[in-house]
Design an enzyme around this catalytic site. Structure first.
Site, PDB file in Angstrom:
ATOM      1  N   ARG A 259      58.451 111.001  17.039  1.00 43.19           N
ATOM      2  CA  ARG A 259      58.904 109.952  16.130  1.00 43.19           C
ATOM      3  C   ARG A 259      57.866 108.836  16.136  1.00 43.19           C
ATOM      4  O   ARG A 259      57.565 108.263  17.182  1.00 43.19           O
ATOM      5  CB  ARG A 259      60.265 109.407  16.594  1.00 43.19           C
ATOM      6  CG  ARG A 259      60.708 108.246  15.750  1.00 43.19           C
ATOM      7  CD  ARG A 259      62.046 107.626  16.148  1.00 43.19           C
ATOM      8  NE  ARG A 259      62.230 106.474  15.283  1.00 43.19           N
ATOM      9  CZ  ARG A 259      62.611 105.274  15.684  1.00 43.19           C
ATOM     10  NH1 ARG A 259      62.934 105.039  16.935  1.00 43.19           N
ATOM     11  NH2 ARG A 259      62.692 104.286  14.811  1.00 43.19           N
TER      12      ARG A 259
ATOM     13  N   HIS B  16      59.408 100.080  10.481  1.00 42.39           N
ATOM     14  CA  HIS B  16      59.651  99.604  11.843  1.00 42.39           C
ATOM     15  C   HIS B  16      59.091  98.174  11.928  1.00 42.39           C
ATOM     16  O   HIS B  16      58.133  97.916  12.660  1.00 42.39           O
ATOM     17  CB  HIS B  16      58.995 100.562  12.843  1.00 42.39           C
ATOM     18  CG  HIS B  16      59.507 100.438  14.259  1.00 42.39           C
ATOM     19  ND1 HIS B  16      60.009 101.501  14.979  1.00 42.39           N
ATOM     20  CD2 HIS B  16      59.585  99.371  15.102  1.00 42.39           C
ATOM     21  CE1 HIS B  16      60.374 101.104  16.196  1.00 42.39           C
ATOM     22  NE2 HIS B  16      60.123  99.814  16.291  1.00 42.39           N
TER      23      HIS B  16
ATOM     24  N   GLU C 120      66.256  99.865  13.574  1.00 39.87           N
ATOM     25  CA  GLU C 120      66.943  98.700  14.147  1.00 39.87           C
ATOM     26  C   GLU C 120      67.027  97.510  13.185  1.00 39.87           C
ATOM     27  O   GLU C 120      66.483  96.432  13.453  1.00 39.87           O
ATOM     28  CB  GLU C 120      66.253  98.270  15.449  1.00 39.87           C
ATOM     29  CG  GLU C 120      66.329  99.323  16.519  1.00 39.87           C
ATOM     30  CD  GLU C 120      65.876  98.819  17.902  1.00 39.87           C
ATOM     31  OE1 GLU C 120      65.439  97.668  18.015  1.00 39.87           O
ATOM     32  OE2 GLU C 120      65.992  99.589  18.860  1.00 39.87           O
TER      33      GLU C 120
ATOM     34  N   ASN D 166      69.399 104.027  19.114  1.00 39.38           N
ATOM     35  CA  ASN D 166      68.472 103.468  20.091  1.00 39.38           C
ATOM     36  C   ASN D 166      69.308 102.727  21.122  1.00 39.38           C
ATOM     37  O   ASN D 166      70.110 101.862  20.769  1.00 39.38           O
ATOM     38  CB  ASN D 166      67.511 102.467  19.440  1.00 39.38           C
ATOM     39  CG  ASN D 166      66.555 103.101  18.439  1.00 39.38           C
ATOM     40  OD1 ASN D 166      66.618 104.303  18.188  1.00 39.38           O
ATOM     41  ND2 ASN D 166      65.683 102.292  17.877  1.00 39.38           N
TER      42      ASN D 166
ATOM     43  N   TYR E  61      69.225 100.776  25.034  1.00 34.96           N
ATOM     44  CA  TYR E  61      68.512 100.267  26.215  1.00 34.96           C
ATOM     45  C   TYR E  61      69.446  99.754  27.293  1.00 34.96           C
ATOM     46  O   TYR E  61      69.309 100.080  28.458  1.00 34.96           O
ATOM     47  CB  TYR E  61      67.491  99.187  25.814  1.00 34.96           C
ATOM     48  CG  TYR E  61      66.345  99.789  25.064  1.00 34.96           C
ATOM     49  CD1 TYR E  61      65.248 100.308  25.744  1.00 34.96           C
ATOM     50  CD2 TYR E  61      66.381  99.918  23.674  1.00 34.96           C
ATOM     51  CE1 TYR E  61      64.210 100.924  25.064  1.00 34.96           C
ATOM     52  CE2 TYR E  61      65.341 100.533  22.987  1.00 34.96           C
ATOM     53  CZ  TYR E  61      64.263 101.035  23.685  1.00 34.96           C
ATOM     54  OH  TYR E  61      63.240 101.660  23.022  1.00 34.96           O
TER      55      TYR E  61
ATOM     56  N   GLU F 214      65.668 106.390  20.559  1.00 36.29           N
ATOM     57  CA  GLU F 214      64.891 105.600  21.526  1.00 36.29           C
ATOM     58  C   GLU F 214      65.723 105.383  22.775  1.00 36.29           C
ATOM     59  O   GLU F 214      66.907 105.040  22.691  1.00 36.29           O
ATOM     60  CB  GLU F 214      64.537 104.195  21.009  1.00 36.29           C
ATOM     61  CG  GLU F 214      63.425 104.123  20.029  1.00 36.29           C
ATOM     62  CD  GLU F 214      63.105 102.681  19.608  1.00 36.29           C
ATOM     63  OE1 GLU F 214      63.284 101.739  20.417  1.00 36.29           O
ATOM     64  OE2 GLU F 214      62.695 102.509  18.460  1.00 36.29           O
TER      65      GLU F 214
HETATM   66  C1  GBH Z   1      63.305  98.604  20.441  1.00 36.79           C
HETATM   67  O1  GBH Z   1      63.895  97.382  20.385  1.00 36.79           O
HETATM   68  C2  GBH Z   1      62.258  98.715  19.374  1.00 36.79           C
HETATM   69  O2  GBH Z   1      62.650  99.609  18.351  1.00 36.79           O
HETATM   70  C3  GBH Z   1      60.910  99.052  19.885  1.00 36.79           C
HETATM   71  O3  GBH Z   1      59.946  98.764  18.929  1.00 36.79           O
HETATM   72  C4  GBH Z   1      60.673  98.338  21.182  1.00 36.79           C
HETATM   73  O4  GBH Z   1      59.366  98.450  21.628  1.00 36.79           O
HETATM   74  C5  GBH Z   1      61.614  98.895  22.195  1.00 36.79           C
HETATM   75  O5  GBH Z   1      62.921  98.912  21.720  1.00 36.79           O
HETATM   76  C6  GBH Z   1      61.571  98.200  23.533  1.00 36.79           C
HETATM   77  O6  GBH Z   1      61.945  96.871  23.393  1.00 36.79           O
HETATM   78  O7  GBH Z   1      69.168  90.237  26.185  1.00 36.79           O
HETATM   79  O8  GBH Z   1      67.139  89.928  27.285  1.00 36.79           O
HETATM   80  O9  GBH Z   1      68.583  91.636  28.019  1.00 36.79           O
HETATM   81  C7  GBH Z   1      64.841  97.118  21.392  1.00 36.79           C
HETATM   82  C8  GBH Z   1      65.516  95.827  21.182  1.00 36.79           C
HETATM   83  C9  GBH Z   1      66.769  94.026  21.895  1.00 36.79           C
HETATM   84  C10 GBH Z   1      66.654  95.921  23.367  1.00 36.79           C
HETATM   85  C11 GBH Z   1      67.239  93.179  22.987  1.00 36.79           C
HETATM   86  C12 GBH Z   1      67.208  95.073  24.494  1.00 36.79           C
HETATM   87  C13 GBH Z   1      68.314  92.969  25.111  1.00 36.79           C
HETATM   88  C14 GBH Z   1      67.358  91.985  25.721  1.00 36.79           C
HETATM   89  N1  GBH Z   1      66.124  95.201  22.287  1.00 36.79           N
HETATM   90  N2  GBH Z   1      67.712  93.831  24.117  1.00 36.79           N
HETATM   91  S1  GBH Z   1      68.110  90.878  26.853  1.00 36.79           S
END
Ligand code: GBH
Length: 475
Positions: free
Chosen positions: A79, A122, A167, A292, A294, A365
């Site tokens: 991707r 993106h 996103e 996605n 995290y 992701e």
């Molecule tokens: C993605 O965004 C993106 O698609 C990608 O480009 C990027 O590199 C990747 O993930 C890694 O960041 O409140 O301080 O704990 C993820 C977006 C938004 C994920 C905020 C985690 C919480 C941060 N993110 N989030 S915090």
């Protein structure tokens, strides 16, 4: 960590993910126009250490080596995203040399036996379109549809899998509501039209891609599993509102044809009957839904006099009816994000329960930043915590599958260390280490681990001979 590898069903697709702005570099080369991220990073104080992505990891020139790192791990899918301003420098007229690059990349992937899964958008909007209002302007959605047509005309003979938008929630929140990402508008709740216009762009892009033969089309949405901090009904209410704004505003229109509340529906700024028509288009059934993931978020109703600054990586303005609080007891990545694999199982199950019409899901992701040491004298990068993160999350996906969720793939963010937006290059998400000075690539231990996990999977019914569609049982 258990010694047996996480196992997923036969035919499950393992992949790696990147995005154009974070890896390509070659800013301004071969006719590329500026994006909102070029403008943003040029402003002092926006990115850690004043870093930018003019060179990034120079993938534009090193894509052949990079495809080798992806293919030799045995990844089925790659991707990546297409840079709109490389293809359309001003957001309109096509730059053939920009398309030539993706043409070469796609050919190289296919030669190496990796399925290309491009994302149209993106976050790197052509600056010329931002100057005309960006995502606050409905016309941007139609511009994206023309871009979708242009790339599908050029690549559609070889690319069958497409992701429209990445996103929309994070882009709206960080770029339009807050100021942490480009275009740094800081509009607060008035940013909601930017959400609606991206959703409309998604709907129009699905139409355009299918008109040009796309076999499988989906979207990649960030999901923040949200839970209330305590049993207090005020916390429950605050968490529900937060989840409406960050999750369901972006998935409900796509998966059930409406916004999660009247409040949000009216805040989109689009009036009836046009809004209803838009939602009809936006909710056209998809072939897959990209998630996605995290980390989870815990929300409480703001307590009087309590200081919430520094809890999130970005500061949420004061006076909102919800406050994120730290996830209790969780280990953290070096980026400070809570490590909670079970929340991935949770969100996959929640999506299945919320949407009767949910198509098969792909985790588009998932990954973690650790500040890995440089390769040692023998060229080794030991990253045991990334391995543990990925292992835990793959098992979490397997748990969701066992619980009846239809998950068909998993892509690691990211194939390579890259430009982590406002955080610059300190945050390393890659399976492959990239040295900042030399741009030399070194496979980390996690790369070898992932290769072995992929190799240990049950054999798929003739995957190589029948890449299209995935369930074909040729012989
Ligand atoms: C993605 O965004 C993106 O698609 C990608 O480009 C990027 O590199 C990747 O993930 C890694 O960041 O409140 O301080 O704990 C993820 C977006 C938004 C994920 C905020 C985690 C919480 C941060 N993110 N989030 S915090």
């Amino acid at each position: 960590m258990p010694s047996s590898p996480p196992l997923l069903p036969p035919g499950f697709r393992f992949g790696m993910a990147t995005s154009a702005y974070q890896i390509e570099g070659a800013a301004g080369l071969d006719g590329k126009g500026p994006s909102i991220w070029d403008t943003f990073t040029a402003r002092p104080g926006t990115v850690r250490h004043g870093e930018d992505a003019r060179t990034a990891i120079d993938h534009y020139h090193r894509y052949e080596e990079d495809v080798t790192h992806i293919a030799e791990a045995g990844a089925h899918d790659y991707r990546f995203s297409l840079s709109w301003p490389r293809v359309m420098p001003e957001g309109g007229a096509v730059n053939p040399r920009g398309l030539d690059f993706y043409d070469r990349l796609v050919d190289r992937l296919l030669e190496a036996g990796v399925r290309p899964v491009p994302t149209l958008y993106h976050w790197d909007l052509p600056q010329a379109l931002e100057d005309a209002g960006g995502w606050m302007n409905r016309a941007t959605a139609h511009a994206l549809a023309r871009y979708a047509t242009a790339v599908a005309e050029r690549l559609g003979d070889r690319v069958h899998d497409w992701i429209t938008m990445n996103e929309m929630s994070v882009h709206t929140l960080y770029g339009y509501a807050l100021t942490d990402h480009a275009p740094a508008r800081g509009l607060g709740l008035a940013a909601l039209p930017a959400a609606h216009h991206q959703l409309l762009a998604h709907g129009l892009a699905v139409q355009a891609l299918r008109a040009h033969g796309a076999a499988r089309t989906g979207v990649a949405n960030q999901h923040f599993p949200v839970s209330p901090a305590g049993g207090d009904p005020a916390d429950t209410e605050a968490a529900a509102l937060f989840s409406d704004l960050t999750n369901w505003t972006f998935s409900d229109p796509v998966l059930r044809g409406d916004y999660p509340s009247e409040l949000i529906r009216s805040a989109t700024g689009t009036a009836e009957p046009r809004l209803a028509e838009d939602l009809e288009l936006i909710s056209a059934p998809l072939d897959f839904y990209g998630v996605n993931y995290y980390e989870p978020t815990v929300i409480e109703a703001p307590r009087e006099g309590k200081d919430y600054r520094g809890v999130m990586e970005v500061d949420i303005p004061e006076g909102l009816p919800f406050s994120p609080v730290p996830v209790a007891g969780a280990e953290r990545t070096d980026f400070g994000w809570a490590i909670v694999p079970s929340a991935l199982t949770g969100i996959l199950r929640e999506l299945r329960d919320r949407y009767p019409a949910l198509p098969p899901v792909v985790v588009t992701e998932n990954g973690a930043s650790f500040h890995d040491a440089a390769p040692d004298a023998r060229g080794r990068v030991a990253d045991p915590r990334r391995i543990a993160y990925l292992d835990g999350h793959l098992r979490a996906v397997a748990d969701a599958v066992a619980a009846g969720a239809d998950v068909r793939g998993y892509y690691v963010w990211s194939a390579f260390d890259n430009f982590e937006w406002a955080a610059g290059y300190d945050e390393r998400f890659g399976l492959v280490h990239v040295d900042r000075a030399t741009l030399r690539r070194t496979r980390k231990d996690s790369w070898y681990w992932y290769r072995d996990v992929i190799a240990a999977q049950p054999p798929a019914p003739d995957r190589a001979a029948a890449p299209d569609p995935p369930q074909t049982t040729g012989g």
